[in-house]
Scaffold this motif. Structure first.
Motif, mmCIF file in Angstrom:
data_model
loop_
_atom_site.group_PDB
_atom_site.id
_atom_site.type_symbol
_atom_site.label_atom_id
_atom_site.label_comp_id
_atom_site.label_asym_id
_atom_site.label_seq_id
_atom_site.Cartn_x
_atom_site.Cartn_y
_atom_site.Cartn_z
ATOM 1 N N ASP A 174 71.782 -128.328 -26.464
ATOM 2 C CA ASP A 174 70.884 -128.549 -25.334
ATOM 3 C C ASP A 174 69.874 -129.638 -25.663
ATOM 4 O OD1 ASP A 174 70.041 -128.098 -22.739
ATOM 5 O OD2 ASP A 174 68.571 -126.580 -23.325
ATOM 6 N N TYR A 219 68.649 -129.406 -29.528
ATOM 7 C CA TYR A 219 68.869 -128.362 -30.537
ATOM 8 C C TYR A 219 70.283 -127.825 -30.348
ATOM 9 C CZ TYR A 219 68.128 -125.016 -26.742
ATOM 10 O OH TYR A 219 68.241 -124.328 -25.567
ATOM 11 N N GLU A 243 66.217 -122.733 -16.092
ATOM 12 C CA GLU A 243 66.055 -124.172 -16.277
ATOM 13 C C GLU A 243 67.204 -124.850 -15.545
ATOM 14 O OE1 GLU A 243 65.820 -124.987 -20.529
ATOM 15 O OE2 GLU A 243 63.635 -124.744 -20.477
ATOM 16 N N GLU A 273 69.586 -127.625 -15.082
ATOM 17 C CA GLU A 273 70.092 -128.698 -15.937
ATOM 18 C C GLU A 273 71.461 -129.162 -15.426
ATOM 19 O OE1 GLU A 273 69.903 -128.109 -20.131
ATOM 20 O OE2 GLU A 273 68.146 -126.770 -20.020
ATOM 21 N N ASP A 306 70.013 -122.869 -17.797
ATOM 22 C CA ASP A 306 69.707 -122.482 -19.183
ATOM 23 C C ASP A 306 68.601 -121.422 -19.139
ATOM 24 O OD1 ASP A 306 69.392 -122.400 -21.932
ATOM 25 O OD2 ASP A 306 68.103 -124.176 -21.983
ATOM 26 N N LYS A 330 66.974 -118.407 -25.955
ATOM 27 C CA LYS A 330 67.931 -119.177 -25.154
ATOM 28 C C LYS A 330 69.367 -118.702 -25.343
ATOM 29 C CE LYS A 330 64.950 -122.679 -24.171
ATOM 30 N NZ LYS A 330 64.766 -123.373 -22.898
ATOM 31 N N GLY A 362 68.947 -130.816 -20.566
ATOM 32 C CA GLY A 362 67.554 -130.374 -20.530
ATOM 33 C C GLY A 362 67.111 -130.276 -19.081
ATOM 34 N N THR A 363 66.014 -129.575 -18.875
ATOM 35 C CA THR A 363 65.472 -129.316 -17.540
ATOM 36 C C THR A 363 65.208 -130.631 -16.808
ATOM 37 O OG1 THR A 363 64.409 -127.409 -18.539
ATOM 38 C CG2 THR A 363 63.651 -128.047 -16.347
HETATM 39 MN MN MN Z 1 67.206 -126.064 -21.718
#
Ligand code: MN
Length: 436
Positions: free
Chosen positions: A136, A169, A209, A211, A243, A263, A359-360
């Motif tokens: 992510d 990550y 989130e 994404e 997410d 997460k 990512g968001t």
């Molecule tokens: Mn995320």
């Protein structure tokens, strides 16, 4: 323009003008028929699924790059993904031609049509690929700035690395689930603001989130990084992604190695992978990048996508979903090609079917904030819902829906949606851990 994107193409199937799935889309997915367990590869067209398993079994799917079509009689798309862009486009071209209104081959073959075209209501969707690894990223500068402002103040919102590399990550592939899978509220360790020691219990600050998920197609060998231009041909397609995030667990655990259990209890994706060829009409310049990226991340071609994205919430008391986020994929600071190139620059091998999230996807305006952490500013500004309820974070029974589409040349290319409902924390588990 790829010939399969020609706006004048029409299918012999009746497809409403606002459908996410006109003949110019043709996304790939994996389904099963209601009455059987066999996972089959298919393509979505309007309110139908074209059964590629059956079609290739009848010898209707073969070519220079896809061979005899064996790759379509597998339970997941990984082997097809591994064949590369020429094979993906060859299959897309054959399928587009078969579905055209001016081609009699399938149109006038009633028995074949009944075998290979199934109403969407008669199938169940599954994960489209066996996902070996999931990563992510954190590629919206607007999201990173908002979150950084909340936790460190506006002067230190962005960490010094942010404008130089796509931060990410390594996530958890085993808990990636297909749309419609409901998830239990996670249990975990959290610490109250005024407490000296942590407590164990159900997450209290559960968030979504919004994404975009990116499926790796061909990937790269271990020890062999990919260039930006190779990254451009390596991506198989995009899905929508939620997410799910446990903010209170995240806040306590993330120092110094980043998110872990906050997460890993579930990541939801939409079932249809929209190909990069279908998305070509939506390529635009991404956000301006200043300072200039290092040479390995520099890309002279457009890498943004003008795709509308939205999130809706529906509580148990609401009769219909209510939109809480409206944003656009073009707001990402780092492009998906830069994310992929950066991921592999050490020589890390990416494999067919690997998944990464952007990512968001928050944008510059308040309505474009793409998670509740930002929308309610850590719960300080609760959201009012049309039911008279309000929300700081998600409660049990809340359903979250993400939709997305692009509009060009008189048709939509859409993703459908990704839906998930939050179930209560598993009570027996809570009791077992609290009273050992
Ligand atoms: Mn995320």
């Amino acid at each position: 323009m790829h010939p399969t994107n020609d706006p004048s193409l029409r299918s012999f199937l009746e497809i409403s003008s606002n459908s996410d799935f006109p003949i110019q889309n043709l996304p790939f997915g994996v389904f099963s028929k209601t009455a059987e367990d066999l996972h089959r590869i298919g393509v979505r067209i309007g309110d139908y699924v074209l059964d590629l398993h059956a079609l290739s079994g009848e010898g209707w799917l073969s070519g220079e790059h896809i061979g005899n079509g064996d790759v379509f009689r597998r339970p997941v798309l990984n082997d097809f993904m591994a064949l590369g862009k020429q094979a993906w486009e060859e299959a897309r071209t054959i399928i587009s031609e078969l579905l055209r209104e001016d081609n009699a081959k399938l149109r006038d073959d009633k028995a074949m049509r009944e075998e290979v075209l199934l109403p969407i209501a008669d199938v169940q969707m599954h994960l489209p690929a066996s996902i070996g690894d999931y990563t992510d990223f954190y590629a919206s500068k607007y999201h990173a700035t908002n979150v950084g402002t909340m936790f460190r103040g506006p002067d230190n919102a962005l960490q010094p690395n942010y404008l130089h590399l796509p931060v990410g990550y390594h996530g958890r592939a085993s808990s990636v689930v297909v749309s419609g899978t409901d998830l239990h509220r996670p249990m975990g360790q959290t610490i109250a603001p005024d407490a000296d020691s942590p407590a164990f219990g159900p997450c209290k600050l559960l968030d979504y989130e919004l994404e975009v998920g990116v499926f790796v197609g061909t990937g790269n060998e271990l020890g062999s990084p990919m260039t930006i231009s190779r990254a451009r041909d390596s991506i198989f397609g995009l899905v929508l992604m939620n997410d799910w995030s446990a903010r209170d667990i995240q806040k306590w655990e993330y120092v110094p190695l980043g998110p872990f259990l906050s997460k890993n209890f579930g990541t939801s994706i939409s079932p249809w992978i929209v190909s990069m060829t279908a998305l070509e009409p939506f390529l635009v310049d991404g956000e301006a990048q200043d300072p200039e990226p290092l040479p390995y991340l520099k890309d002279n071609q457009p890498g943004g996508f003008n795709l509308h994205l939205e999130a809706l919430v529906q509580t148990e008391r609401m009769a219909s979903p209510y939109r809480i986020t409206q944003t656009n994929m073009k707001y990402l600071y780092w492009t998906i090609y830069q994310q992929l190139t950066h991921h592999a620059v050490t020589g890390c091998n990416l494999r067919p079917g690997d998944l990464f999230g952007t990512g968001t996807v928050s944008g510059p305006s308040k309505e474009s904030r793409a998670c509740l952490l930002e929308l309610t500013w850590r719960g300080q500004e609760p959201l009012d819902l049309p039911s008279g309820e309000s929300r700081k974070f998600l409660l049990d029974g809340d359903r979250l829906i993400i939709k997305g589409w692009g509009q060009a040349n008189g048709y939509n290319i859409g993703f459908g949606e990704v839906i998930g409902t939050i179930l209560p924390a598993v009570e027996s588990q809570a009791k077992a851990f609290q009273h050992p």
